[in-house]
Design a protein around this motif. Sequence first.
Motif, PDB file in Angstrom:
ATOM      1  N   ARG A   1      40.085  56.174  36.257  1.00 23.40           N
ATOM      2  CA  ARG A   1      40.951  55.025  36.538  1.00 23.40           C
ATOM      3  C   ARG A   1      41.511  54.430  35.256  1.00 23.40           C
ATOM      4  O   ARG A   1      42.502  53.718  35.285  1.00 23.40           O
TER       5      ARG A   1
ATOM      6  N   VAL B   1      37.183  47.821  43.655  1.00 25.18           N
ATOM      7  CA  VAL B   1      36.882  48.977  44.492  1.00 25.18           C
ATOM      8  C   VAL B   1      35.527  48.754  45.136  1.00 25.18           C
ATOM      9  O   VAL B   1      34.544  48.473  44.448  1.00 25.18           O
TER      10      VAL B   1
ATOM     11  N   ASP C   1      27.763  44.640  36.462  1.00 26.81           N
ATOM     12  CA  ASP C   1      27.709  46.031  35.999  1.00 26.81           C
ATOM     13  C   ASP C   1      27.753  46.147  34.474  1.00 26.81           C
ATOM     14  O   ASP C   1      27.863  47.238  33.938  1.00 26.81           O
TER      15      ASP C   1
ATOM     16  N   ASN D   1      33.012  47.264  42.329  1.00 29.92           N
ATOM     17  CA  ASN D   1      33.401  47.761  41.007  1.00 29.92           C
ATOM     18  C   ASN D   1      34.721  47.103  40.622  1.00 29.92           C
ATOM     19  O   ASN D   1      35.625  46.979  41.461  1.00 29.92           O
ATOM     20  N   TYR D   2      34.817  46.690  39.347  1.00 34.36           N
ATOM     21  CA  TYR D   2      36.031  46.011  38.896  1.00 34.36           C
ATOM     22  C   TYR D   2      36.738  46.868  37.858  1.00 34.36           C
ATOM     23  O   TYR D   2      36.112  47.305  36.892  1.00 34.36           O
ATOM     24  N   TYR D   3      38.025  47.089  38.040  1.00 33.80           N
ATOM     25  CA  TYR D   3      38.790  47.901  37.093  1.00 33.80           C
ATOM     26  C   TYR D   3      40.031  47.158  36.620  1.00 33.80           C
ATOM     27  O   TYR D   3      41.084  47.241  37.254  1.00 33.80           O
TER      28      TYR D   3
ATOM     29  N   GLU E   1      34.845  53.256  35.031  1.00 28.77           N
ATOM     30  CA  GLU E   1      36.274  53.434  35.243  1.00 28.77           C
ATOM     31  C   GLU E   1      36.813  54.627  34.462  1.00 28.77           C
ATOM     32  O   GLU E   1      37.778  55.259  34.859  1.00 28.77           O
TER      33      GLU E   1
ATOM     34  N   ASP F   1      41.809  45.908  39.786  1.00 30.52           N
ATOM     35  CA  ASP F   1      41.481  46.573  41.048  1.00 30.52           C
ATOM     36  C   ASP F   1      40.022  46.293  41.372  1.00 30.52           C
ATOM     37  O   ASP F   1      39.155  46.440  40.508  1.00 30.52           O
TER      38      ASP F   1
ATOM     39  N   GLU G   1      39.069  39.170  35.779  1.00 28.62           N
ATOM     40  CA  GLU G   1      37.915  39.870  36.327  1.00 28.62           C
ATOM     41  C   GLU G   1      36.734  38.942  36.604  1.00 28.62           C
ATOM     42  O   GLU G   1      36.108  39.009  37.656  1.00 28.62           O
TER      43      GLU G   1
END
Lengths: 417, 417
Positions: free
Chosen positions: A16, B222, A74, B211-213, A11, B220, B191
């Motif tokens: 982001r 993504v 991740d 993908n986690y933001y 990120e 978010d 999350e």
Amino acid sequence: MDVVILTIGSEILKGRTVNTNAAYIAGKLYAAGFNVVQERAVADGEDLITRALGECYGAADFVIATGGLGPTRDDVTKAASCVFFGRKLVCDKDYHDHLERLFRRMGYDGVPERSRGQAEAPEGAEVLPNSQGTAPGLWLADGGRTLILLPGVPREMQHLIDEQVLPRLIERYTTTGAPHSALVRTVGIGESIIAQRIEDELDERERELLNYYPHGGFVDVVVASSGEMAPASGDAVKKVAAHVRRVLDKHVYAVEEKDIWEVIAQYLFSHGQRLAVAESCTGGLLAEMITSVPGASNWFSGGAVTYSNASKRDILGVPGSLLENHGAVSEQVASAMAAGAKEKFIAQWSLAITGIAGPGGGSEEKPVGTVYIVLAGPEGISCERYSFNGNRSQVRHRSAIKATELLWRALHRSAAG
Amino acid sequence: MDVVILTIGSEILKGRTVNTNAAYIAGKLYAAGFNVVQERAVADGEDLITRALGECYGAADFVIATGGLGPTRDDVTKAASCVFFGRKLVCDKDYHDHLERLFRRMGYDGVPERSRGQAEAPEGAEVLPNSQGTAPGLWLADGGRTLILLPGVPREMQHLIDEQVLPRLIERYTTTGAPHSALVRTVGIGESIIAQRIEDELDERERELLNYYPHGGFVDVVVASSGEMAPASGDAVKKVAAHVRRVLDKHVYAVEEKDIWEVIAQYLFSHGQRLAVAESCTGGLLAEMITSVPGASNWFSGGAVTYSNASKRDILGVPGSLLENHGAVSEQVASAMAAGAKEKFIAQWSLAITGIAGPGGGSEEKPVGTVYIVLAGPEGISCERYSFNGNRSQVRHRSAIKATELLWRALHRSAAG
């Protein structure tokens, strides 16, 4: 001691997330007398992290890494550290028992599958308990090299730095102590004008002690020896700092780590006076800055965010005729807003801001960036018109900072006179 | 194309400044299909910068550096670049003439001594005009290696990236185009719960697209191929994104780069409804978030920051008896604040927040973090009591985000039903 701060997370590299963690850690280390020689950010990925660790240990023997300790797929920082140091990932029995108790208290039937990895650590690592979350910090010493792993969630990282990492660092390493330094915080004057005014009378060695840190409308001048110089003597720092304070005089609001609203808070509180605000284009930003100071209710009565003509009239008592004849962005309306805020919120001081923050709403006569700021106090009222550059957010920010400066100057004058 | 972003400035490594520049550049590059492989920060210092450049070119052939182009003594980025590339620093005649005109227009008698260095550039560098300040950007191509130097002032750096750097990058380099990706923005769910809910039904290849933001109370998701994978097909991305939207359903406020207040703005504006707020512990933060949306005056009437009991009574009409009997932090007072804001600011919807942000003010019955949030709408009023974790700033932020979520849910329901 030299340190590299390594931030792990895609990120960051995709833009982001702003890397506030590195700034927090760097600030704490600097204040304790440790030297951050490099900051670096890499994406999530076992290979990427392993490679980055190798490069970090080229610059320093001490690495603090944040991120990638969470429960999702991740999060691979622990695995990468194991590869790099040739260790196995093993379950920390004590931490597992701690998690077990934690989850049972929350009503779970033991540690859920997805959180079991949180109790795993590279073999031989010291576990740093995290009272703010489920991922502990880890301290891994291997020969001359030390790696500290912290979760990326800012609250948890901050807690671990303050409660676990710094106490251990200070106990285990000797530093030269915090560098001799002096801080001079200024408002209402730019970095290059400051440099021009203060550097003329100094010799080269004294000039090298000067560091300029502009931040959101303010400039801090820090007099200190930098990382690569021999530590300056306390006397040299004191002499230059006195010179800086004298030359910048009317712009200096603090000579310690205190923000301008804390300074204003002291003036108001000690004089038993109260403040109110009336905001249009800044939309609450000024009130938000004010109330970020703990205990603001002792001297701040409140504020009105009047975003419509009706609310300017109904809440602040701005006469409808002024709004009709001069428009909401005018000296007359700004003054009436300040008077209204002072009266309705029962305060000795008030600030009012009305202007055009953009992107729309500008005209030839009053382009975007036109802002009226009024300060009303026990002795009377003053209005200034400004033309600020920048986008919506910048015009709003500059307006709030300028209003802050006006109030600080008035309080400073009234305290001096 | 792989890029390294190099930030130059001692203020970063001492933790005095958060590195927002790197995030801005990374975001813009990512969106245009370029790959940021590393971010790095080093202190001001010719040797430090020269060494960092050497290491950066080990990771990529393209480096974008910010900072150290200003007029003060510690600005040495140009000198370091000259050393690294073995070039001379020469005066750019055209840029010097431009500065000459600029300073004469500002009433100066030519370019002042301290600003003359601004027209100097490494021999052969392309000068990127900067309409926001006096330090231009510089584009230096040397064999296979390219270095772009930009000033560190965020407004100037942003202007140069948008107007000068990106257009040249897109013209001169071919990319695979922006990656296939889909965005799902959520509120009110963490999350790890998100990951648990959506990953179960996916196979390994599909999971790798996720993908986690998390950012400030939102997460978010993504769906996209990551840098090290083969680009995912548009179909795979679409399928997984649809799954994510379906599973997270009630938490999804946007599937594009739009913030939750822009979504709320559309609902309110299209229904001709208006909003007002009444804030105690958040002190203007909620109003500030609302008014950061351009054109908010079309649907936001305003708000009261009532930081004293008197202002709750006088501005919002909260009965004195409620304040006496229940205290300012109570369901009764919160409800009266919301009703008052709705009436006084003439709005169909209102939000009220009152609570204890700390560090002081807590009690056994109402500890720090206790916050009441009330939403009043055309159909009635609802009150919730929350216990937020964290320090003063976090409690304030969480309160404002929760209030935002409550309003968004109500508008979403009323639009659906």
